[in-house]
Design a protein around this motif. Structure first.
Motif, PDB file in Angstrom:
ATOM      1  N   SER A 129      47.186  31.781  35.023  1.00  0.00           N
ATOM      2  CA  SER A 129      46.628  31.351  36.311  1.00  0.00           C
ATOM      3  C   SER A 129      45.516  30.354  36.035  1.00  0.00           C
ATOM      4  O   SER A 129      44.830  30.459  35.009  1.00  0.00           O
ATOM      5  CB  SER A 129      46.085  32.540  37.100  1.00  0.00           C
ATOM      6  N   GLU A 130      45.367  29.411  36.926  1.00  0.00           N
ATOM      7  CA  GLU A 130      44.321  28.398  36.768  1.00  0.00           C
ATOM      8  C   GLU A 130      43.561  28.209  38.072  1.00  0.00           C
ATOM      9  O   GLU A 130      44.155  28.160  39.140  1.00  0.00           O
ATOM     10  CB  GLU A 130      44.926  27.045  36.362  1.00  0.00           C
ATOM     11  N   PHE A 131      42.267  28.127  37.926  1.00  0.00           N
ATOM     12  CA  PHE A 131      41.380  27.752  39.019  1.00  0.00           C
ATOM     13  C   PHE A 131      40.581  26.549  38.550  1.00  0.00           C
ATOM     14  O   PHE A 131      40.289  26.420  37.369  1.00  0.00           O
ATOM     15  CB  PHE A 131      40.421  28.899  39.378  1.00  0.00           C
ATOM     16  N   PHE A 132      40.222  25.711  39.482  1.00  0.00           N
ATOM     17  CA  PHE A 132      39.475  24.510  39.155  1.00  0.00           C
ATOM     18  C   PHE A 132      38.089  24.586  39.783  1.00  0.00           C
ATOM     19  O   PHE A 132      37.795  25.499  40.556  1.00  0.00           O
ATOM     20  CB  PHE A 132      40.250  23.281  39.623  1.00  0.00           C
ATOM     21  N   ALA A 133      37.250  23.634  39.469  1.00  0.00           N
ATOM     22  CA  ALA A 133      35.871  23.639  39.965  1.00  0.00           C
ATOM     23  C   ALA A 133      35.839  23.815  41.489  1.00  0.00           C
ATOM     24  O   ALA A 133      35.052  24.626  41.998  1.00  0.00           O
ATOM     25  CB  ALA A 133      35.146  22.358  39.546  1.00  0.00           C
ATOM     26  N   GLU A 134      36.687  23.104  42.197  1.00  0.00           N
ATOM     27  CA  GLU A 134      36.706  23.206  43.652  1.00  0.00           C
ATOM     28  C   GLU A 134      37.000  24.624  44.112  1.00  0.00           C
ATOM     29  O   GLU A 134      36.397  25.130  45.063  1.00  0.00           O
ATOM     30  CB  GLU A 134      37.757  22.252  44.261  1.00  0.00           C
ATOM     31  N   ARG A 187      35.427  18.791  36.139  1.00  0.00           N
ATOM     32  CA  ARG A 187      36.780  18.992  35.603  1.00  0.00           C
ATOM     33  C   ARG A 187      36.964  20.386  35.000  1.00  0.00           C
ATOM     34  O   ARG A 187      37.906  20.616  34.251  1.00  0.00           O
ATOM     35  CB  ARG A 187      37.085  17.906  34.585  1.00  0.00           C
ATOM     36  N   MET A 188      36.105  21.324  35.372  1.00  0.00           N
ATOM     37  CA  MET A 188      36.188  22.685  34.852  1.00  0.00           C
ATOM     38  C   MET A 188      37.521  23.332  35.233  1.00  0.00           C
ATOM     39  O   MET A 188      38.025  23.126  36.332  1.00  0.00           O
ATOM     40  CB  MET A 188      35.042  23.520  35.439  1.00  0.00           C
ATOM     41  N   VAL A 189      38.061  24.097  34.280  1.00  0.00           N
ATOM     42  CA  VAL A 189      39.256  24.893  34.530  1.00  0.00           C
ATOM     43  C   VAL A 189      38.965  26.320  34.070  1.00  0.00           C
ATOM     44  O   VAL A 189      38.415  26.533  32.996  1.00  0.00           O
ATOM     45  CB  VAL A 189      40.488  24.347  33.781  1.00  0.00           C
ATOM     46  N   LYS A 190      39.352  27.277  34.917  1.00  0.00           N
ATOM     47  CA  LYS A 190      39.203  28.704  34.617  1.00  0.00           C
ATOM     48  C   LYS A 190      40.609  29.285  34.533  1.00  0.00           C
ATOM     49  O   LYS A 190      41.409  29.112  35.446  1.00  0.00           O
ATOM     50  CB  LYS A 190      38.396  29.388  35.721  1.00  0.00           C
ATOM     51  N   VAL A 232      36.698  28.077  31.148  1.00  0.00           N
ATOM     52  CA  VAL A 232      36.488  29.527  31.208  1.00  0.00           C
ATOM     53  C   VAL A 232      37.834  30.205  30.967  1.00  0.00           C
ATOM     54  O   VAL A 232      38.836  29.849  31.578  1.00  0.00           O
ATOM     55  CB  VAL A 232      35.940  29.979  32.585  1.00  0.00           C
ATOM     56  N   LEU A 233      37.829  31.153  30.049  1.00  0.00           N
ATOM     57  CA  LEU A 233      38.975  32.019  29.814  1.00  0.00           C
ATOM     58  C   LEU A 233      38.477  33.431  30.055  1.00  0.00           C
ATOM     59  O   LEU A 233      37.500  33.856  29.443  1.00  0.00           O
ATOM     60  CB  LEU A 233      39.492  31.864  28.382  1.00  0.00           C
TER      61      LEU A 233
END
Length: 149
Positions: A72-77, A54-57, A138-139
């Motif tokens: 902006s958001e990126f996810f584990a995938e 469930r990580m979000v960057k 992650v920020l």
């Protein structure tokens, strides 16, 4: 006096049980380094091993047309795909890339880490789930903030 001594002993014992171990410190650093090294040498399995599902960057960018900031958001995938595709030609990083990990705070189940990479800084939250340390948040930002526009 005995009550205070017992209370101090209990508090000290509780803190000792819940504080990080040397192995935790090594594992936290290993996970942070796996995150960046998976991008250096395209390795999606290494990236996946470092991330909580469930990580979000996130980062903040500026939309020039609208003159508004957005997140902006990126996810584990997305990060696993990035690790597989970003540096395929081997031209995205210097020969000896910077990868410096600074532990900001560590407790029994959580850690805050600052990763210095070549062009950016990542602030990470890392959690211990089922005995394994995983990046959950992650920020990040470029060192050159004009790249956020």
């Amino acid at each position: 006096m005995k009550k205070y001594l017992v209370l101090i002993t209990v508090v000290f014992y509780s803190i000792t049980i819940q504080s990080q171990t040397k192995q935790d410190t090594l594992d936290i650093k290993r996970v942070a380094l796996a995150y960046i090294e998976a991008q250096h040498t395209p390795n999606p399995k290494l990236m996946e091993s470092a991330l909580h599902p469930r990580m979000v960057k996130r980062s903040v960018f500026r939309n020039k047309t609208a003159q508004k900031d957005y997140v902006s958001e990126f996810f584990a995938e997305n990060m696993v795909i990035l690790a597989e595709t970003y540096n395929v030609k081997g031209d995205k990083f210097p020969k000896n890339p910077r990868k410096e990990v600074k532990l900001l705070d560590v407790s029994a189940k959580t850690a805050s880490v600052k990763l210095y990479a070549d062009e950016w800084i990542d602030y990470m939250h890392i959690v211990k789930v089922n005995g394994e340390w995983k990046i959950i948040n992650v920020l990040w930002h470029y060192n050159d903030v004009s790249k956020h526009e």
